[in-house]
Write a protein that holds these residues in place. Structure first.
Motif, PDB file in Angstrom:
ATOM      1  N   PHE A  30       0.799  -1.342  -0.023  1.00 46.14           N
ATOM      2  CA  PHE A  30       0.087  -0.016  -0.085  1.00 46.14           C
ATOM      3  C   PHE A  30       0.730   1.210  -0.002  1.00 46.14           C
ATOM      4  O   PHE A  30       0.422   2.175  -0.612  1.00 46.14           O
ATOM      5  CB  PHE A  30      -0.958  -0.045   1.042  1.00 46.14           C
ATOM      6  CG  PHE A  30      -1.851  -1.333   1.329  1.00 46.14           C
ATOM      7  CD1 PHE A  30      -2.778  -1.591   0.295  1.00 46.14           C
ATOM      8  CD2 PHE A  30      -1.601  -2.108   2.350  1.00 46.14           C
ATOM      9  CE1 PHE A  30      -3.426  -2.725   0.303  1.00 46.14           C
ATOM     10  CE2 PHE A  30      -2.246  -3.224   2.207  1.00 46.14           C
ATOM     11  CZ  PHE A  30      -3.334  -3.776   1.474  1.00 46.14           C
ATOM     12  N   HIS A  31       1.888   1.295   0.759  1.00 42.03           N
ATOM     13  CA  HIS A  31       2.854   2.571   0.990  1.00 42.03           C
ATOM     14  C   HIS A  31       3.586   2.808  -0.489  1.00 42.03           C
ATOM     15  O   HIS A  31       3.831   3.723  -0.544  1.00 42.03           O
ATOM     16  CB  HIS A  31       3.596   2.493   1.967  1.00 42.03           C
ATOM     17  CG  HIS A  31       3.115   2.673   3.459  1.00 42.03           C
ATOM     18  ND1 HIS A  31       2.232   3.841   3.521  1.00 42.03           N
ATOM     19  CD2 HIS A  31       2.813   1.892   4.475  1.00 42.03           C
ATOM     20  CE1 HIS A  31       1.806   3.696   4.852  1.00 42.03           C
ATOM     21  NE2 HIS A  31       2.118   2.450   5.266  1.00 42.03           N
ATOM     22  N   LYS A  57       9.061   1.141   2.698  1.00 42.08           N
ATOM     23  CA  LYS A  57       8.383   0.969   3.854  1.00 42.08           C
ATOM     24  C   LYS A  57       7.959  -0.402   4.174  1.00 42.08           C
ATOM     25  O   LYS A  57       6.946  -0.968   4.399  1.00 42.08           O
ATOM     26  CB  LYS A  57       6.965   1.672   3.582  1.00 42.08           C
ATOM     27  CG  LYS A  57       7.053   3.385   3.402  1.00 42.08           C
ATOM     28  CD  LYS A  57       7.365   3.886   4.537  1.00 42.08           C
ATOM     29  CE  LYS A  57       7.411   5.287   4.461  1.00 42.08           C
ATOM     30  NZ  LYS A  57       8.000   5.929   5.733  1.00 42.08           N
ATOM     31  N   VAL A  58       8.975  -1.255   4.167  1.00 39.68           N
ATOM     32  CA  VAL A  58       9.056  -2.771   4.335  1.00 39.68           C
ATOM     33  C   VAL A  58      10.247  -2.985   5.488  1.00 39.68           C
ATOM     34  O   VAL A  58      11.419  -2.631   5.322  1.00 39.68           O
ATOM     35  CB  VAL A  58       9.143  -3.606   3.352  1.00 39.68           C
ATOM     36  CG1 VAL A  58       9.589  -4.961   3.672  1.00 39.68           C
ATOM     37  CG2 VAL A  58       8.150  -3.473   2.332  1.00 39.68           C
ATOM     38  N   ILE A  59      10.070  -3.507   6.669  1.00 34.17           N
ATOM     39  CA  ILE A  59      10.980  -3.737   7.671  1.00 34.17           C
ATOM     40  C   ILE A  59      10.954  -5.465   7.364  1.00 34.17           C
ATOM     41  O   ILE A  59      10.376  -6.177   7.708  1.00 34.17           O
ATOM     42  CB  ILE A  59      10.592  -3.700   9.148  1.00 34.17           C
ATOM     43  CG1 ILE A  59      10.279  -2.090   9.303  1.00 34.17           C
ATOM     44  CG2 ILE A  59      11.721  -4.175  10.093  1.00 34.17           C
ATOM     45  CD1 ILE A  59       9.619  -1.655  10.715  1.00 34.17           C
ATOM     46  N   PRO A 109       4.269  -2.646  10.524  1.00 40.14           N
ATOM     47  CA  PRO A 109       3.431  -2.590  11.817  1.00 40.14           C
ATOM     48  C   PRO A 109       3.089  -1.473  12.430  1.00 40.14           C
ATOM     49  O   PRO A 109       4.002  -0.552  12.797  1.00 40.14           O
ATOM     50  CB  PRO A 109       4.106  -3.582  12.653  1.00 40.14           C
ATOM     51  CG  PRO A 109       5.443  -3.383  12.523  1.00 40.14           C
ATOM     52  CD  PRO A 109       5.719  -3.308  10.960  1.00 40.14           C
ATOM     53  N   VAL A 110       1.926  -1.089  12.882  1.00 39.50           N
ATOM     54  CA  VAL A 110       1.446   0.136  13.724  1.00 39.50           C
ATOM     55  C   VAL A 110       0.529  -0.365  14.504  1.00 39.50           C
ATOM     56  O   VAL A 110      -0.669  -0.808  14.036  1.00 39.50           O
ATOM     57  CB  VAL A 110       0.969   1.283  12.620  1.00 39.50           C
ATOM     58  CG1 VAL A 110       0.576   2.352  13.295  1.00 39.50           C
ATOM     59  CG2 VAL A 110       1.924   1.868  11.689  1.00 39.50           C
ATOM     60  N   GLU A 124       0.320   2.837   7.821  1.00 39.95           N
ATOM     61  CA  GLU A 124       0.364   4.044   8.670  1.00 39.95           C
ATOM     62  C   GLU A 124      -0.582   4.918   8.173  1.00 39.95           C
ATOM     63  O   GLU A 124      -0.171   5.679   7.366  1.00 39.95           O
ATOM     64  CB  GLU A 124       1.839   4.496   8.526  1.00 39.95           C
ATOM     65  CG  GLU A 124       2.015   5.364   9.782  1.00 39.95           C
ATOM     66  CD  GLU A 124       3.729   6.092   9.550  1.00 39.95           C
ATOM     67  OE1 GLU A 124       3.949   7.081  10.142  1.00 39.95           O
ATOM     68  OE2 GLU A 124       4.337   5.091   9.338  1.00 39.95           O
ATOM     69  N   SER A 125      -1.593   4.801   8.698  1.00 43.40           N
ATOM     70  CA  SER A 125      -3.042   5.538   7.939  1.00 43.40           C
ATOM     71  C   SER A 125      -2.885   6.880   8.594  1.00 43.40           C
ATOM     72  O   SER A 125      -2.568   7.304   9.737  1.00 43.40           O
ATOM     73  CB  SER A 125      -4.481   4.992   8.885  1.00 43.40           C
ATOM     74  OG  SER A 125      -5.459   5.541   8.545  1.00 43.40           O
ATOM     75  N   LYS A 126      -3.442   7.912   7.656  1.00 47.60           N
ATOM     76  CA  LYS A 126      -3.566   9.377   7.822  1.00 47.60           C
ATOM     77  C   LYS A 126      -4.869   9.538   8.757  1.00 47.60           C
ATOM     78  O   LYS A 126      -4.990  10.542   9.362  1.00 47.60           O
ATOM     79  CB  LYS A 126      -3.745   9.831   6.355  1.00 47.60           C
ATOM     80  CG  LYS A 126      -2.414   9.872   5.362  1.00 47.60           C
ATOM     81  CD  LYS A 126      -2.912  10.568   3.980  1.00 47.60           C
ATOM     82  CE  LYS A 126      -1.805  10.424   3.227  1.00 47.60           C
ATOM     83  NZ  LYS A 126      -1.856  10.996   1.835  1.00 47.60           N
ATOM     84  N   ASP A 127      -5.701   8.538   8.734  1.00 48.70           N
ATOM     85  CA  ASP A 127      -6.762   8.628   9.772  1.00 48.70           C
ATOM     86  C   ASP A 127      -6.890   7.402  10.593  1.00 48.70           C
ATOM     87  O   ASP A 127      -7.810   6.750  10.552  1.00 48.70           O
ATOM     88  CB  ASP A 127      -8.017   9.001   9.010  1.00 48.70           C
ATOM     89  CG  ASP A 127      -9.271   9.211   9.467  1.00 48.70           C
ATOM     90  OD1 ASP A 127      -9.076   9.306  10.937  1.00 48.70           O
ATOM     91  OD2 ASP A 127     -10.373   9.650   9.304  1.00 48.70           O
TER      92      ASP A 127
END
Length: 692
Positions: free
Chosen positions: A194-195, A217-219, A261-262, A311-314
């Protein structure tokens, strides 16, 4: 020697989360093994500065090797042949032996040379680039991965755990040119779904981790993601003044499900807290992969922590969505609870007739009747309440017939406890519903209530005797009914609970409860031997030598508590200075008696004792028989062996000065009787000859 960093990454569709870590570990181990084989005897030296590490994320398996040597050094291959003296005949012509050796080496006789009296073939092996060997090592490692069931996709004949989508292989800044699983190797990886759902071009293997994280954006590091999740979950729990409960198995699973992850915290309605906490926890864990939160007293709080792969904006919207999803799940649990409580556990006993325990052993109802009878016998033996034990056993499997346990099987026993209390059953009977499964695993807590102890032992013994009775004991590594664990559970309950129970008696009752079974003849002995053998691993785990266990097993005490006391006593005896000599003497006595066919302690005639040493030993043995009698009654085996250690000097003198096999038959038999009495004193505790 030049070294470069090496990167291998296989991109796939989402890999199975519960298998991801094991696949990654296996890849690292097999590639390491392949490299050591490639570099041969110098592998440790050549790879000493290399660091091999695997990486795993939902859509990729990767491996990075830092400072990998770029070539396998050249070497000299030497093969030794026949002695030079038989290499040529009298005319100087090569013998058939020499010609055969030359053919084996793929050389001519002229290429052979004599070294130290033997013919040798030497050949220089040139250095070879590692890059040419890496594809084969990777392919072999992938083929060895522990994948229970491989799949194919599209028209391809390639098989893997999931469809493969891209392949990156770099040695330094160069692509390792190859084709693996139908994919052409390249220098591109892909970012987060997604990112950053785009290709990322790598100019060098060394920039893989940094670019994948900062750009994609991948660990990729599984352990790094795991600890990041742990820290986030703990922080989220603290924000609501609670303590996040982190189950390691769930932590591994969510680590395998997320690349970025978030952690976010949601809330559910407090009315759901009326449902037993474990039911809510199971619903959140099994269905939604949520972590639950408790207060300092361990009471469940109306919060859950979820791990998002974005990592959502909302984030509030994401939380609201999760709260919307969990509400019906918890509502289902509340509904199951209320529906189940409308029927008592007692009313479900007959329903057990509809569930087959094992096709040759009947239904769960038949098992309940057998377990109840054995539990009642155990309670009577321990002078406990027989009715409560029998009642608890009859109700023990009834919660399997409830909607809650059908939906959440791991709640069996626990829901039985809650439903029994709701039915107005005695508290001890209710506790037994959950305690019947204790201990569930090594180190788990044991049942504490009297009915719980009786049912836990009876249930396991019924299963053990039944399966042995139909000739289905564990074989090798296969133990589908977990009989080893069941046997060890019974031993733990009896020993750690200091229960005066005799396995031989309990097994006999359990076998008789089954009635006639195909292999019932001899089943009692087989089950007893199987259970006592479980002590071996137990004591090995405690650091007690196997010969100590074997010394007690030789006399086969059937009371586990007594068995344990004897083992501890013998283990202490081994520390005494007299132990080694007395063990050797016992072995000598055992050999003499067995050769002469003496098995029982015969009486000793004082008139036939002539030698001072045998008179002294006879007097000492007689004195010990009298003085040790109270200790045998008390089962104080440690004190018994300490006192028997006093016999060392008398035993040594006897064997130094006395000829056991005297010419006079009566004297010989009298001395054998003395030795038999001596040995039986020790056998009252253990066969310490096993220590020699």
């Amino acid at each position: 020697m030049e070294t470069l960093d090496f990167l291998f990454e296989l991109g796939t569709q989402e890999l199975p989360p519960k298998a991801l870590k094991s696949l990654s570990d296996a890849l690292e181990a097999d590639v390491t093994s392949g490299l050591k084989e490639l570099f041969g005897k110098d592998a440790d030296l050549l790879l000493k500065n290399s660091e091999i590490k695997s990486y795993a994320a939902p859509r990729r398996l990767a491996l990075v090797i830092q400072n990998l040597p770029t070539e396998v050094p050249g070497s000299v291959f030497v093969m030794q042949g026949p002695p030079a003296r038989i290499a040529f005949d009298g005319d100087g012509k090569p013998t058939k032996a020499l010609e055969g050796f030359a053919r084996k080496c793929g050389a001519s006789v002229a290429q052979l040379e004599e070294i130290n009296g033997k013919m040798h073939f030497s050949k220089e092996v040139p250095a070879k680039p590692v890059s040419n060997q890496l594809p084969a090592i990777i392919e072999e490692a992938l083929a060895k991965l522990p994948i229970p069931k491989r799949m194919r996709w599209g028209a391809s004949r390639t098989e893997f755990v999931r469809p493969v989508q891209w392949l990156a292989m770099l040695l330094g800044d160069q692509i390792v040119d190859c084709e693996i699983m139908g994919l052409k190797s390249g220098r591109t990886t892909r970012g987060h779904r997604f990112h950053y759902d785009q290709e990322i071009e790598l100019s060098n293997a060394s920039e893989y981790l940094e670019n994948l994280e900062s750009v994609g954006k991948v660990i990729a590091d599984f352990d790094e993601r795991r600890e990041k999740i742990r820290a986030q979950v703990e922080a989220e729990g603290a924000l609501v003044n609670g303590i996040a409960q982190i189950d390691d198995e769930l932590l591994d699973e969510v680590t395998a499900l997320n690349e970025w992850p978030v952690a976010l915290t949601g809330r559910f309605e407090e009315r759901f807290l009326d449902v037993p906490a474990q039911a809510l926890i199971s619903s959140m864990k099994e269905h939604q992969k949520y972590f639950h939160v408790t207060d300092e007293e361990g009471t469940l709080m109306p919060y859950f922590i979820t791990i998002c792969n974005i990592e959502s904006k909302d984030p509030a919207q994401v939380i609201a969505g999760n709260e919307k999803v969990i509400r019906p799940r918890l509502a289902d649990a509340a509904f199951f609870l209320e529906t189940d409580k409308k029927r008592t556990l007692e009313s479900r006993i007959d329903d057990l007739n509809n569930i087959v325990f094992q096709k040759d052993l009947g239904t769960l109802h038949a098992k309940a009747i057998r377990v109840a009878a054995l539990a009642k016998h155990i309670a009577a033996t321990l002078k406990q309440d027989e009715f409560k034990a029998e009642r608890a056993a009859m109700l023990a499997k009834t919660d399997l017939m409830t909607d809650m346990v059908f939906e959440f099987p791991d709640l069996q026993g626990l829901m039985g406890y809650h439903y029994a209390l709701n039915d107005g059953e005695d508290e001890a009977v209710a506790l037994a519903q959950n305690e019947q499964y204790m201990p569930r695993f090594a180190g788990d807590e044991l049942p504490q209530s009297e009915p719980g102890i009786a049912v836990a032992i009876a249930d396991r013994l019924d299963t053990l005797t039944g399966l042995f009775g139909i000739n289905q004991p564990p074989t090798g590594s296969k133990d589908p009914f977990a009989l080893r664990r069941a046997a060890l559970g019974v031993l733990r309950i009896i020993v750690e609970g200091k229960l005066d129970l005799d396995l031989a008696d309990l097994i006999q009752v359990a076998v008789s409860n089954h009635g006639h079974l195909p292999a019932s003849a001899g089943a009692e002995t087989k089950v007893l031997d199987f259970m006592l053998e479980r002590f071996r691993a137990w004591y090995e785990g405690e650091g007690i030598a196997v010969e100590v266990f074997l010394s007690v097993l030789a006399v086969k005490p059937t009371q586990p508590l007594e068995f344990d006391k004897r083992v501890k006593a013998v283990n202490h005896f081994r520390t005494l200075s007299e132990a080694e000599a007395l063990a050797a003497a016992n072995k000598r006595v055992s050999n003499i008696l067995s050769k002469q066919g003496v098995s029982d302690a015969l009486s000793v005639s004082q008139e036939l004792l002539h030698d001072p040493a045998e008179k002294t030993l006879a007097a000492a043995v007689a004195a010990k028989q009298t003085s040790l009698a109270p200790l045998f009654e008390q089962g104080d085996y440690k004190a018994i062996l300490e006192q028997l250690a006093d016999l060392r000097s008398d035993v040594d003198s006897f064997f130094d000065d006395v000829m056991v096999m005297a010419d006079d038959e009566a004297v010989k038999n009298n001395r054998l009787a003395l030795l038999s009495q001596l040995r039986n004193l020790f056998l009252g505790v253990a066969d310490i000859s096993a220590l020699s």
